[in-house]
Structures are given as C-alpha cells and as structure tokens.
Write a protein that holds these residues in place. Sequence first.
Motif, PDB file in Angstrom:
ATOM      1  N   THR A  98       0.840  -1.190   0.000  1.00  0.00           N
ATOM      2  CA  THR A  98       0.000   0.000   0.000  1.00  0.00           C
ATOM      3  C   THR A  98       0.881   1.247   0.000  1.00  0.00           C
ATOM      4  O   THR A  98       2.104   1.184   0.219  1.00  0.00           O
ATOM      5  CB  THR A  98      -0.901   0.038   1.238  1.00  0.00           C
ATOM      6  OG1 THR A  98      -0.067   0.181   2.405  1.00  0.00           O
ATOM      7  CG2 THR A  98      -1.742  -1.222   1.348  1.00  0.00           C
ATOM      8  N   VAL A  99       0.241   2.385  -0.215  1.00  0.00           N
ATOM      9  CA  VAL A  99       0.972   3.650  -0.211  1.00  0.00           C
ATOM     10  C   VAL A  99       1.687   3.847   1.123  1.00  0.00           C
ATOM     11  O   VAL A  99       2.880   4.189   1.172  1.00  0.00           O
ATOM     12  CB  VAL A  99       0.006   4.816  -0.503  1.00  0.00           C
ATOM     13  CG1 VAL A  99       0.648   6.162  -0.179  1.00  0.00           C
ATOM     14  CG2 VAL A  99      -0.443   4.775  -1.959  1.00  0.00           C
ATOM     15  N   ALA A 100       0.985   3.643   2.234  1.00  0.00           N
ATOM     16  CA  ALA A 100       1.617   3.814   3.544  1.00  0.00           C
ATOM     17  C   ALA A 100       2.758   2.824   3.739  1.00  0.00           C
ATOM     18  O   ALA A 100       3.804   3.167   4.310  1.00  0.00           O
ATOM     19  CB  ALA A 100       0.587   3.657   4.656  1.00  0.00           C
ATOM     20  N   ALA A 101       2.574   1.597   3.255  1.00  0.00           N
ATOM     21  CA  ALA A 101       3.612   0.575   3.418  1.00  0.00           C
ATOM     22  C   ALA A 101       4.850   0.880   2.581  1.00  0.00           C
ATOM     23  O   ALA A 101       5.964   0.483   2.952  1.00  0.00           O
ATOM     24  CB  ALA A 101       3.067  -0.797   3.069  1.00  0.00           C
ATOM     25  N   GLY A 104       6.714   2.957   4.881  1.00  0.00           N
ATOM     26  CA  GLY A 104       7.211   2.137   5.983  1.00  0.00           C
ATOM     27  C   GLY A 104       8.414   1.315   5.572  1.00  0.00           C
ATOM     28  O   GLY A 104       9.361   1.143   6.354  1.00  0.00           O
ATOM     29  N   ALA A 105       8.402   0.808   4.335  1.00  0.00           N
ATOM     30  CA  ALA A 105       9.542   0.032   3.841  1.00  0.00           C
ATOM     31  C   ALA A 105      10.785   0.910   3.740  1.00  0.00           C
ATOM     32  O   ALA A 105      11.905   0.451   4.030  1.00  0.00           O
ATOM     33  CB  ALA A 105       9.211  -0.588   2.491  1.00  0.00           C
ATOM     34  N   ALA A 106      10.611   2.168   3.325  1.00  0.00           N
ATOM     35  CA  ALA A 106      11.760   3.074   3.241  1.00  0.00           C
ATOM     36  C   ALA A 106      12.381   3.283   4.617  1.00  0.00           C
ATOM     37  O   ALA A 106      13.611   3.339   4.747  1.00  0.00           O
ATOM     38  CB  ALA A 106      11.325   4.412   2.645  1.00  0.00           C
ATOM     39  N   ARG A 107      11.570   3.379   5.645  1.00  0.00           N
ATOM     40  CA  ARG A 107      12.099   3.512   7.001  1.00  0.00           C
ATOM     41  C   ARG A 107      12.777   2.212   7.446  1.00  0.00           C
ATOM     42  O   ARG A 107      13.858   2.237   8.041  1.00  0.00           O
ATOM     43  CB  ARG A 107      10.989   3.894   7.985  1.00  0.00           C
ATOM     44  CG  ARG A 107      10.420   5.287   7.749  1.00  0.00           C
ATOM     45  CD  ARG A 107       9.507   5.718   8.890  1.00  0.00           C
ATOM     46  NE  ARG A 107      10.211   5.750  10.166  1.00  0.00           N
ATOM     47  CZ  ARG A 107      10.967   6.767  10.578  1.00  0.00           C
ATOM     48  NH1 ARG A 107      11.127   7.832   9.808  1.00  0.00           N
ATOM     49  NH2 ARG A 107      11.556   6.715  11.756  1.00  0.00           N
TER      50      ARG A 107
END
Length: 219
Positions: A98-101, A104-107
Amino acid sequence: MTLRLSLTAIRHRPPGAGEILLDTLQLAAGEACLLLGPSGSGKSTLLAIAAGLLAPQHGEVAIDGQPLAALSPAASDAWRGRRIGFVFQHLHLVPSLTVAAQLGAARHFAGLAPDPQAIAATLAALDLDRLAGQRPAALSGGEAQRVAIARAVVNGPGLILADEPTAHLDDDNAARVLDLLLAQAARCRAALLIATHDQRARARIDRQRLLPKLGGTQP
C-alpha cells in the motif's frame, strides 16, 4: 553553513562511453541545483555517484561531511537510507505494498523504527492521506509520482536527488512536481539536485550546472 553534498574531482568512465568529468559541486541545506545536459551526458550516472549507488573511479563524495568511501557497504546502505531521498525516473513502487507501506519500507531499510505519525504527516503534506491504503495499480500517474516523492522524503533526508522527474509530464503536472520537490526540500531543510534535460525546469531553479559532452572539458 551545513554542507549536504560535496562532489570533488569526480572522474568516471562508464563502459563503452566517454569520461564524465566534474571538478566540484557543493550544495548546502536549502539549496537547489539542476544538472543539465542532453541524453547521454552522464546526468543519471552522476546522480548515482552522488547517492553512493556507484563508486566513482576517481574523486570523493561526501554527504553531511561523511566521505562515502570510508563507510563499509552495510554502513553505506544505512547512511544512504537515512540521509538521501531518491526520486527515480521510473518510480519503482512495489506493486504489493500500500501507499503507507511503501513509506514504511523506506524507514525499515534505512534501519529506522516504525513511525506511523511520520508516515501520516508526510502523506498529508503531499495530499496523499486518503490514498494510504491503496496499492500502486489503483493510483493515477500523478498520484504515483507524489508517492515516490513521499517515499523519498519520509526519513527527513538532508539530500534529495531526482532523475528526470518531469520528463514525461505535461506543463501543468511538471510545474506541480517541481513545486512538490522544492516544497519538500524546504520542509526537510534538504539540498535538492535534479538531473534533467527539461527546459521548463530552468525557469524555476536558478542554480544550474551544464554537463559537457562525455570526455569534454568541464565548463
């Protein structure tokens, strides 16, 4: 003055191409610069060198005062994830996330703790909060571009690099993307380096570096 990016005495010859030459380029916090030149002049290669994705054959790259060559590969990956945001020409969004994920993956890959508040604030700043649960297939081209910018800035980088971000956009959307990049760089107090051959960008960013033909003399 906080120096975000320093490229010094860069020389690099890609396979089958002429030599890329750059004597020096320094960007401080809040500064924006265009890398100009025709296709094949080495703009994308220089961005990869600035990002630490490619080691130059000669010269030094430093981010926030840290020479990248002095870091181990693992340390370099973590440093790059925390200090550099990269907007690729081909966006490379992960279809299953998803967009939020995506943010989150970048973090996660930067070694940073989960931070839903930082993700929500970044999405809101780019008017993407209503799309947080959507996957890339459900996004328009402009929305996907904004997600790529959000992913690049969610970690609060000191340096934002963008490779031909307006190349395939009409005038209105090109202006919007430039507005977003400049606004997010200001929000993060980041330096912004854009590689482009798009003449529309020249009217927006005063500092410009014209690359010579490969193997030519540095202007």
